[in-house]
Design a protein around this motif. Structure first.
Motif, PDB file in Angstrom:
ATOM      1  N   ASN A 141     -10.203  -1.778  -0.767  1.00 32.32           N
ATOM      2  CA  ASN A 141     -11.190  -2.576  -0.045  1.00 32.32           C
ATOM      3  C   ASN A 141     -12.627  -2.160  -0.365  1.00 32.32           C
ATOM      4  OD1 ASN A 141      -9.639  -4.417   1.930  1.00 32.32           O
ATOM      5  ND2 ASN A 141      -8.614  -2.440   2.154  1.00 32.32           N
ATOM      6  N   ASP A 186      -6.124   2.323   1.004  1.00 33.69           N
ATOM      7  CA  ASP A 186      -6.819   1.242   1.699  1.00 33.69           C
ATOM      8  C   ASP A 186      -8.313   1.273   1.403  1.00 33.69           C
ATOM      9  OD1 ASP A 186      -6.703  -0.928   3.889  1.00 33.69           O
ATOM     10  OD2 ASP A 186      -8.249   0.445   4.637  1.00 33.69           O
ATOM     11  N   ARG A 187      -8.912   2.471   1.399  1.00 34.86           N
ATOM     12  CA  ARG A 187     -10.345   2.583   1.122  1.00 34.86           C
ATOM     13  C   ARG A 187     -10.665   2.112  -0.293  1.00 34.86           C
ATOM     14  NH1 ARG A 187     -10.028   7.657   3.595  1.00 34.86           N
ATOM     15  NH2 ARG A 187     -10.374   8.723   1.594  1.00 34.86           N
ATOM     16  N   THR A 218      -1.991   6.606   2.406  1.00 35.81           N
ATOM     17  CA  THR A 218      -2.188   5.162   2.551  1.00 35.81           C
ATOM     18  C   THR A 218      -3.623   4.848   2.967  1.00 35.81           C
ATOM     19  OG1 THR A 218      -1.362   5.311   4.828  1.00 35.81           O
ATOM     20  CG2 THR A 218       0.232   4.703   3.114  1.00 35.81           C
ATOM     21  N   ILE A 270       0.826  -1.200   0.000  1.00 36.53           N
ATOM     22  CA  ILE A 270       0.000   0.000   0.000  1.00 36.53           C
ATOM     23  C   ILE A 270       0.865   1.256   0.000  1.00 36.53           C
ATOM     24  CG2 ILE A 270      -1.549   1.374   1.456  1.00 36.53           C
ATOM     25  CD1 ILE A 270      -3.065  -1.146   2.105  1.00 36.53           C
TER      26      ILE A 270
END
Length: 360
Positions: A26, A22-23, A18, A7
């Motif tokens: 996912n 991540d959002r 980061t 990431i």
């Protein structure tokens, strides 16, 4: 979104946090389509560059900020990525921000984000505007070297300019138009040297792109010497985009009767030709710039007399060399020279390029 990169690596490549990465990865809510696209582009760029990571050398993250029609931005990106494997001893990691139109505030905001995030260099194609000059100075104050590409911003705080001699290109265009129109075999003209009538149409995408402004200055001065009897009709301002260029030219059609030649400095050539054809106008001579796919096809069809071409790969190599020399990874004597202007006609289109171009 499949990937095999940490990431943090994707965040550095995209310039996003980061948490944002991540959002996106996912599939969490409240993520814009533009952010998703930036993450997807970053992963694609990392995949393209992955083969370089096995090489030894210092990694340099370089931001490429370009305002240009998509057809030219694509050529810039292809040229840079073709040069990446040869740019030793550095490993260049480009990050792209390319759009067809950018307001001055957009460019300033991009450069400001780059300055705050950090970068080892910026390759910039932008208009000459005071706020952009100030943003370039801010980058210099943060020890981030800026190299202008293809269109210079004279006297601005930057390391170097990488691109062809635009003034010489304009002078070359004037020579070619004078030569073609003076020839007794020139289509639409049998009046002989100095006997042609009607205007020469010129188009720039925007006068604030100083590269095109230099082409215009060189062209106008050379035409004043070679063919002072030919008036110059300026239809600039379409940003090199087909729709805007066609509308700009359409508004000037009353002045385009008996048009002798066209010198297109900023693109939109298919639109220019179509607009003229809609009014039963066919210039005897048409000089354009750059071997993008559209111009190659028009050359193959015989609709362009010549294209003034410079080696984009050499220009991108030169730009990267300037950044590497600034970081003391390369001696200044090793910097590649600027590209030369080459005259390409329907008879001498490079063979390796014709395989990529559509004929229709």
């Amino acid at each position: 979104m499949t990937h095999r990169f940490p990431i943090k690596e994707i965040a550095r490549q995209s310039g996003l946090s980061t948490a944002t990465i991540d959002r996106v990865l996912n599939n969490r809510p409240n993520v814009s389509a533009q952010t998703q696209r930036r993450v997807s582009d970053a992963i694609d760029e990392l995949t393209t560059q992955e083969s370089q990571l096995a090489a030894r050398g210092r990694r340099l993250f370089i931001d490429v900020v370009v305002e240009a029609p998509t057809r030219f931005s694509r050529e810039i990106r292809n040229a840079l990525e073709a040069e990446l494997p040869s740019l030793h001893p550095a490993i260049i990691r480009p990050r792209y921000m390319m759009q067809e139109r950018m307001r001055t505030g957009d460019i300033v905001a991009i450069l400001d984000r780059i300055g705050k995030r950090g970068s080892q260099g910026v390759l910039l194609k932008a208009r000459d505007q005071p706020d952009i000059r100030a943003a370039m100075a801010e980058l210099g104050g943060r020890n981030i070297p800026v190299v202008t590409i293809f269109t210079d911003i004279p006297d601005a705080p930057h390391v170097a300019y990488a691109g062809a001699n635009n003034r010489a290109a304009g002078e070359t265009a004037a020579y070619l138009i004078h030569h073609f129109l003076s020839s007794p075999t020139s289509s639409g003209s049998s009046l002989g040297p100095g006997g042609e009538t009607g205007p020469v149409l010129i188009t720039m995408s925007d006068a604030h792109f100083r590269g095109e402004e230099s082409r215009k200055a060189g062209f106008a001065e050379a035409m004043a010497q070679l063919a002072p009897h030919l008036p110059i009709l300026d239809a600039s301002g379409g940003a090199g985009l087909d729709g805007d260029t066609a509308r700009r030219l359409e508004s000037m059609m009353d002045d385009c009767r008996n048009i002798q030649a066209v010198y297109s400095m900023g693109g939109g050539n298919r639109a220019i030709l179509q607009t003229l054809a809609d009014h039963d106008l066919t210039p005897s001579v048409y000089i354009a710039h750059d071997l993008d796919l559209e111009n190659i096809a028009l050359l193959q069809q015989g609709r362009l007399s010549a294209v003034l071409h410079h080696d984009l790969r050499q220009d991108m190599r030169t730009a990267c060399h300037h950044v590497m020399a600034w970081h003391r990874l390369l001696p200044e004597t090793a910097i590649a020279p600027p590209s030369d202007i080459h005259i390409i006609t329907p008879a001498n289109i490079p063979a390796f390029i014709t395989k990529q171009a559509p004929i229709g």
